[in-house]
Design an enzyme around this catalytic site. Structure first.
Site, short mmCIF file in Angstrom:
data_model
loop_
_atom_site.label_atom_id
_atom_site.label_comp_id
_atom_site.label_asym_id
_atom_site.label_seq_id
_atom_site.Cartn_x
_atom_site.Cartn_y
_atom_site.Cartn_z
N HIS A 164 0.83 -1.21 0.00
CA HIS A 164 0.00 0.00 0.00
C HIS A 164 0.85 1.25 0.00
CE1 HIS A 164 0.59 -0.63 4.43
NE2 HIS A 164 0.68 0.68 4.44
N GLU A 222 7.92 1.03 4.83
CA GLU A 222 7.47 -0.02 5.74
C GLU A 222 7.65 -1.35 5.03
OE1 GLU A 222 3.23 0.04 6.55
OE2 GLU A 222 3.43 -1.29 8.28
#
Lengths: 134, 134
Positions: free
Chosen positions: A7, A130
């Site tokens: 994402h 991330e």
């Protein structure tokens, strides 16, 4: 080691207004808002078919995105999340190259309930990265 | 209308150094560098399987990412690109909601040879959004 783009997270000051923009101007398909008090954010997911956009609004005191929104009051791209198969192997490889892992260097449980690491933006082209084990 | 997340573009001051970071620290699969003089950038693509990261370095005078890199000397996330089926219909919908399209409001030929629009970051949560007809 680098897997799928899981994402892109966009920090926003007002989740309802942000959702309206993506829904009305861009015709996006949105999830219901989801409060994640242990992560200090409320999120709405946009399903792009191949990946996701995560709109994040601060929740509660000391939200980890509060400082970002002070600097970027209209919002902005906050981080990208890549999938890895083995987060411990990823950490070892990163540490071997000298890349800095935020926090104590050990995986934490991320917003999706999976082990994650956050990498220092200064080591990754000004981008907060991330890594999530899937 | 909003389709797949086609790519996330990251502006970088030094494409070779940026490629080394993604290759060595993150184990990414990289394309060869591709000079796009008509767009003022040299790019390297990272294939994430489901989507792409585009590392972009300024090329020539007046590169459209030069000002961004002046503000963000280590680099940073520059834009996200979503796919749409019909760029003219997307433009009409955007204009009906009052969202600003950069330039003269008409699709241009993008870096991948396809019709694109760029949307004003102030109307999209501080995020530069590219729409690409696929």
């Amino acid at each position: 080691m680098l897997g799928r783009l899981n994402h892109v997270a966009i920090a926003v000051p007002d989740l309802e207004a942000a959702s309206a923009i993506y829904r009305d101007a861009l015709g996006a398909k949105l999830s219901d808002p989801q409060a994640l008090p242990e992560h200090g954010v409320t999120v709405v997911f946009i399903d792009t078919g191949n990946s996701k956009i995560e709109l994040m609004e601060p929740l509660g005191e000391g939200s980890p995105i509060a400082a970002f929104l002070e600097k970027n009051p209209s919002g902005g791209m906050h981080h990208v999340c890549y999938e890895v198969e083995d987060i411990a192997a990823a950490r070892d490889r990163l540490q071997a190259t000298g890349a800095r892992i935020l926090g104590d260097g050990n995986p934490k449980t991320g917003a999706h309930g999976k082990p994650v690491l956050f990498l220092h933006p200064k080591d990754f082209l000004g981008t907060l990265v991330e890594l999530e084990q899937v």
